[in-house]
Scaffold this motif. Structure first.
Motif, PDB file in Angstrom:
ATOM      1  N   MET A   1      -5.949  -3.864  -0.111  1.00 40.03           N
ATOM      2  CA  MET A   1      -4.770  -3.872   0.950  1.00 40.03           C
ATOM      3  C   MET A   1      -4.182  -5.365   1.064  1.00 40.03           C
ATOM      4  SD  MET A   1      -5.695  -1.019   3.629  1.00 40.03           S
ATOM      5  CE  MET A   1      -4.262  -1.008   4.390  1.00 40.03           C
ATOM      6  N   THR A   2      -4.700  -6.352   0.963  1.00 35.30           N
ATOM      7  CA  THR A   2      -4.211  -7.776   1.147  1.00 35.30           C
ATOM      8  C   THR A   2      -3.138  -8.020   0.319  1.00 35.30           C
ATOM      9  OG1 THR A   2      -5.893  -8.576  -0.403  1.00 35.30           O
ATOM     10  CG2 THR A   2      -6.423  -8.707   1.935  1.00 35.30           C
ATOM     11  N   ALA A   3      -2.875  -7.473  -0.846  1.00 36.93           N
ATOM     12  CA  ALA A   3      -1.682  -7.392  -1.529  1.00 36.93           C
ATOM     13  C   ALA A   3      -0.519  -6.705  -1.040  1.00 36.93           C
ATOM     14  CB  ALA A   3      -1.865  -6.987  -3.206  1.00 36.93           C
ATOM     15  N   MET A   4      -0.384  -5.884  -0.069  1.00 41.01           N
ATOM     16  CA  MET A   4       0.401  -5.066   0.533  1.00 41.01           C
ATOM     17  C   MET A   4       1.613  -6.044   1.128  1.00 41.01           C
ATOM     18  SD  MET A   4      -1.496  -2.310   2.463  1.00 41.01           S
ATOM     19  CE  MET A   4       0.086  -1.516   3.279  1.00 41.01           C
TER      20      MET A   4
ATOM     21  N   GLY B   1     -12.756  -3.592  -1.886  1.00 44.59           N
ATOM     22  CA  GLY B   1     -12.291  -2.185  -1.947  1.00 44.59           C
ATOM     23  C   GLY B   1     -11.049  -2.181  -1.069  1.00 44.59           C
ATOM     24  N   GLY B   2     -10.305  -1.131  -1.337  1.00 44.66           N
ATOM     25  CA  GLY B   2      -9.016  -1.260  -0.853  1.00 44.66           C
ATOM     26  C   GLY B   2      -8.718  -0.441   0.588  1.00 44.66           C
TER      27      GLY B   2
ATOM     28  N   ILE C   1      -4.546   5.671  -2.511  1.00 48.90           N
ATOM     29  CA  ILE C   1      -3.987   6.514  -3.643  1.00 48.90           C
ATOM     30  C   ILE C   1      -2.650   5.770  -3.812  1.00 48.90           C
ATOM     31  CG2 ILE C   1      -2.890   8.629  -4.174  1.00 48.90           C
ATOM     32  CD1 ILE C   1      -5.366   9.986  -3.149  1.00 48.90           C
ATOM     33  N   ALA C   2      -2.034   5.264  -2.803  1.00 47.77           N
ATOM     34  CA  ALA C   2      -0.744   4.603  -2.727  1.00 47.77           C
ATOM     35  C   ALA C   2      -0.780   3.395  -3.523  1.00 47.77           C
ATOM     36  CB  ALA C   2      -0.216   4.513  -1.469  1.00 47.77           C
ATOM     37  N   ASN C   3      -1.979   2.779  -3.801  1.00 45.99           N
ATOM     38  CA  ASN C   3      -1.660   1.215  -4.671  1.00 45.99           C
ATOM     39  C   ASN C   3      -1.937   1.644  -6.123  1.00 45.99           C
ATOM     40  OD1 ASN C   3      -1.699   0.230  -1.919  1.00 45.99           O
ATOM     41  ND2 ASN C   3      -3.764  -0.321  -1.872  1.00 45.99           N
TER      42      ASN C   3
END
Length: 251
Positions: free
Chosen positions: A96-99, A240-241, A249-251
């Motif tokens: 999630m850090t790449a969001m 982990g995401g 799933i959105a990534n």
């Protein structure tokens, strides 16, 4: 396993799937289904019977001045900035850090079910301007409880230790006021450091093959004692995401 949530019956489908261990990510409901592993266990707090521990009472008292506001599922730059701070400390190696801000908007706003963001702010200094945002949670409303999809908070705020716990306690209080029996906390993996905070809420149930089963007092005592013995594990960053240990799933 996953399925799309859409149409006029999305809420009732989300309710039914939630009772058998599914979680929501945007417009998709998913559940881990691994051939040789069943470590991911769905857990929920029995809000209707919950009584806070001594530590939880102190956290409630410490943060009693926070102003909680139920907002429509619409993302803001302020929320995204807080999320970035949270991820940098708690989950620096997570997906999630790449969001970016668009990804965050998708996470919050792409919902076919009844959901909202609860914001937690410090008191306003002038009585007009909203106070500082220190926590938030994307939450789904189910017919039998509240499902905490994703929560985040200011990890640097030393004066407000226990913000993550406070957000859960506030959801339990809300469920009690609404007459809803459960708070769904997602997946729990025994031994995973970042998930052990969940066992501190009593009574708690887990989903097994025969249905929902309550942890015995002795087992929950043992699990909590293990967390106390190894406090460094709480909040540790894992790869982990998602906090539930399931890639988004959105990534």
């Amino acid at each position: 396993m996953f399925t799309e949530l859409k149409g006029p019956h999305a809420d009732s489908l989300n309710d039914a799937l939630g009772r058998i261990g599914f979680r929501r990510s945007q417009t998709v409901a998913y559940r881990p289904s691994c051939l040789d592993c069943n470590a991911c266990v769905s857990v929920r707090v029995v809000a209707s019977e919950f009584a806070p521990s001594g530590t939880q009472k102190r956290i409630l008292k410490r943060n009693a001045d926070l102003v909680a506001t139920v907002c429509r599922p619409w993302s803001t730059s302020e929320q995204f900035e807080l999320l970035q701070k949270y991820l940098a400390v708690r989950h620096p190696e997570g997906g999630m850090t790449a969001m970016d801000e668009v990804d965050f908007a998708d996470m919050v706003e792409h919902t076919p079910v009844t959901s909202y963001v609860i914001e937690y702010r410090e008191p306003s200094r002038d009585g007009v301007t909203p106070g500082r945002l220190v926590g938030a949670c994307l939450t789904d409303r189910h017919c039998d409880g509240l499902s905490m999809i994703y929560s985040f908070y200011d990890p640097y705020h030393e004066a407000r230790a226990g913000l993550g716990t406070y957000i859960i306690l506030d959801h339990i209080d809300r469920a009690q006021e609404m007459g809803l029996p459960y708070i769904y906390l997602g997946y729990w993996v025994e031994g995973s450091p970042r998930m052990q905070y969940k066992v501190r809420f009593r009574p708690m149930e887990r989903l097994v093959r025969s249905g929902w089963e309550r942890f015995t007092a002795e087992e929950q005592d043992r699990l909590i004692a293990a967390v106390v013995k190894n406090p460094a594990g709480r909040g540790a960053a894992d790869k982990g995401g998602r906090k539930d240990g399931v890639p988004s799933i959105a990534n």
